[in-house]
Design an enzyme around this catalytic site. Structure first.
Site, PDB file in Angstrom:
ATOM      1  N   ARG A  50      -9.468  -0.369  15.275  1.00  0.00           N
ATOM      2  CA  ARG A  50      -9.112   0.436  14.009  1.00  0.00           C
ATOM      3  C   ARG A  50      -9.909   1.313  13.845  1.00  0.00           C
ATOM      4  O   ARG A  50     -10.169   2.079  13.300  1.00  0.00           O
ATOM      5  CB  ARG A  50      -9.444  -0.557  13.511  1.00  0.00           C
ATOM      6  CG  ARG A  50      -8.859  -0.579  11.480  1.00  0.00           C
ATOM      7  CD  ARG A  50      -9.041  -1.881  11.066  1.00  0.00           C
ATOM      8  NE  ARG A  50      -8.196  -1.419   9.094  1.00  0.00           N
ATOM      9  CZ  ARG A  50      -8.943  -1.993   8.670  1.00  0.00           C
ATOM     10  NH1 ARG A  50      -9.864  -2.445   8.529  1.00  0.00           N
ATOM     11  NH2 ARG A  50      -8.722  -0.915   7.638  1.00  0.00           N
ATOM     12  N   ALA A 109      -6.790   3.338   4.635  1.00  0.00           N
ATOM     13  CA  ALA A 109      -6.505   2.667   5.861  1.00  0.00           C
ATOM     14  C   ALA A 109      -6.238   1.633   5.361  1.00  0.00           C
ATOM     15  O   ALA A 109      -6.947   0.651   4.794  1.00  0.00           O
ATOM     16  CB  ALA A 109      -7.606   2.289   6.957  1.00  0.00           C
ATOM     17  N   SER A 110      -4.885   1.298   5.674  1.00  0.00           N
ATOM     18  CA  SER A 110      -4.234  -0.127   4.301  1.00  0.00           C
ATOM     19  C   SER A 110      -5.617  -1.907   5.352  1.00  0.00           C
ATOM     20  O   SER A 110      -5.584  -1.463   6.924  1.00  0.00           O
ATOM     21  CB  SER A 110      -2.582  -0.232   5.370  1.00  0.00           C
ATOM     22  OG  SER A 110      -2.796   0.990   4.510  1.00  0.00           O
ATOM     23  N   MET A 111      -4.847  -2.940   4.896  1.00  0.00           N
ATOM     24  CA  MET A 111      -5.158  -3.772   4.804  1.00  0.00           C
ATOM     25  C   MET A 111      -4.343  -4.550   6.263  1.00  0.00           C
ATOM     26  O   MET A 111      -3.308  -3.791   6.795  1.00  0.00           O
ATOM     27  CB  MET A 111      -4.633  -5.324   3.545  1.00  0.00           C
ATOM     28  CG  MET A 111      -5.136  -6.052   4.669  1.00  0.00           C
ATOM     29  SD  MET A 111      -4.762  -7.492   2.857  1.00  0.00           S
ATOM     30  CE  MET A 111      -6.737  -7.054   2.020  1.00  0.00           C
ATOM     31  N   PRO A 112      -5.253  -4.409   7.537  1.00  0.00           N
ATOM     32  CA  PRO A 112      -4.647  -4.458   8.826  1.00  0.00           C
ATOM     33  C   PRO A 112      -2.957  -5.767   8.731  1.00  0.00           C
ATOM     34  O   PRO A 112      -2.393  -5.630   9.192  1.00  0.00           O
ATOM     35  CB  PRO A 112      -5.540  -5.612   9.772  1.00  0.00           C
ATOM     36  CG  PRO A 112      -6.379  -4.562   9.519  1.00  0.00           C
ATOM     37  CD  PRO A 112      -6.527  -4.319   7.996  1.00  0.00           C
TER      38      PRO A 112
END
Length: 411
Positions: A50, A109-112
């Site tokens: 990431r 960057a979205s929450m995984p």
């Protein structure tokens, strides 16, 4: 092949660099242990670092808004956040360089765990072709390409700067999916039909192109919501109606609060509509506004009945969040209408005021009456059917549509 109008496929590959496999695997293991990551996605997550996609400058959610974090200033914290299950804002105010105090998030960057959940609901398998709407930093495109192959993935990003950064990160990581710049609500007919369509932003209305460019038996996964409630995650299965026209229908499968698609979002504050307007004749209501603030199922259902209505909460200077004293503002910018309800703890009747042609409070009261009469259903009991011409929200089954259809819930 010709390129769809408004889409630019220019760009060159950047040098590749190895991913930090141990850190990627550690995040994957954390997600899997918490039940967020499906077993068939673990291998793809193990191979996508990431941090290789997170830009050097991010904004981190904080109690008083967002705090800027530059990698050069605090590399340890930057790396820690890049490798943890947290959302990171990667662009504010469309990258225009607006004053720091505005900080309107426009890319992230979205929450995984959210990415993992959306990919799980996508139900991909070998041989599928996927259209991703909203490339963002490129992490989801990397995961899809890692599992299905570069040629099986088409990803569209509206913002040229965001798209360029994602292209560089993807190429450095060794992924070369079809990366396009353009309006994702139009899809990309060049690589259609798609077995799966995944949107990484919220919509009020399902774009007809997503349905038209999906293969029968395909699936569309997208965040969805109303101006009042953002939002939930839809998983729509694609087939054809009695006349042979494509349609997509499916339930709410969870929560997903994402940024709005830029053409369907609203700029400006909710209270801009209220400024300097006559409050009209005072009245009262037995509707406790706390219901729309604290009960997400009530707020979600109400939003389906009152498309375009947004909310804001105001508190007296000496009030706290816990004492229950506040004013709920309900605003429709399109008709320049608003209503407000003053909540006093312990009261059963509340003072109201309103302005404009739309009877917002009456509509909200009717929506909540319907919700109560139907057993106060949870939001996962609702669903949506979308065609090229309209969309209809339903309860439990498509044969049970809401009295007021969700045919155009643009704010």
């Amino acid at each position: 092949m010709s390129t769809p109008p408004g889409i630019d496929t220019s760009g060159t590959a950047a040098p590749t660099a190895p991913a930090t496999v141990s850190q990627a695997a550690a995040l994957a293991a954390e997600l899997a242990a918490a039940g967020w990551l499906a077993p068939d996605w673990v291998d793809a997550w193990d191979r996508v670092d990431r941090a290789a996609f997170v830009p050097d400058r991010v904004w981190v959610p904080a109690p008083d808004g967002y705090h800027r974090l530059d990698r050069a200033d605090d590399p340890a914290r930057w790396h820690a956040l890049a490798h943890t299950d947290t959302a990171l804002i990667t662009q504010v105010d469309d990258g225009t360089g607006a004053p720091e105090f505005s900080l309107r998030p426009t890319s992230s960057a979205s929450m995984p765990r959210m990415v993992a959940s959306m990919l799980d609901h996508l139900h991909v398998r070998e041989g599928h072709r996927v259209l991703e709407i909203g490339t963002g930093v490129g992490i989801t495109a990397a995961l899809l390409a890692g599992r299905l192959g570069d040629d099986a993935v088409t990803s569209i990003e509206l913002d040229p700067t965001v798209a360029a950064d994602a292209r560089t990160a993807l190429h450095r990581a060794g992924h070369h999916p079809h990366l396009l710049i353009g309006d994702g609500t139009r899809g990309c007919a060049e690589h259609a039909p798609y077995d799966r369509v995944l949107s990484t932003f919220s919509v009020h209305t399902i774009p007809p192109a997503w349905v038209a460019q999906s293969r029968s038996g395909g699936r569309i996964v997208t965040p969805w919501g109303s101006a009042l409630y953002n939002g939930v995650l839809l998983a729509l299965d694609v087939d054809t109606d009695a006349g042979g026209a494509p349609r997509a229908s499916g339930p709410v499968v969870g929560d997903a609060a994402f940024m709005w698609e830029r053409g369907q979002g609203v700029r400006g504050g909710v209270m801009d509509t209220v400024h300097d307007q006559d409050p009209g004749t005072p009245s009262t209501t037995t509707l406790d506004p706390k219901l729309l603030v604290d009960d997400r199922d009530a707020a979600f259902c109400t939003g389906l009945f009152v498309p375009g209505v947004r909310r804001s909460i105001g508190r007296p200077p000496d009030a706290t969040r816990d004492d229950g004293e506040f004013t709920l503002w309900l605003v429709d910018a399109r008709t320049q209408s608003w209503a407000c309800v003053d909540r006093t703890p312990g009261a059963t009747v509340f003072e109201t005021a309103a302005h404009g042609p739309r009877p917002i409070l009456t509509q909200v009261e009717a929506a909540l009456a319907w919700w109560n009469a139907h057993g106060r259903p949870e939001r996962t009991r609702f669903g949506l059917t979308a065609t090229a011409d309209a969309q209809t929200a339903w309860l439990d089954d498509p044969s049970n549509p809401l009295p007021t259809t969700h045919s155009d819930a643009r704010p």
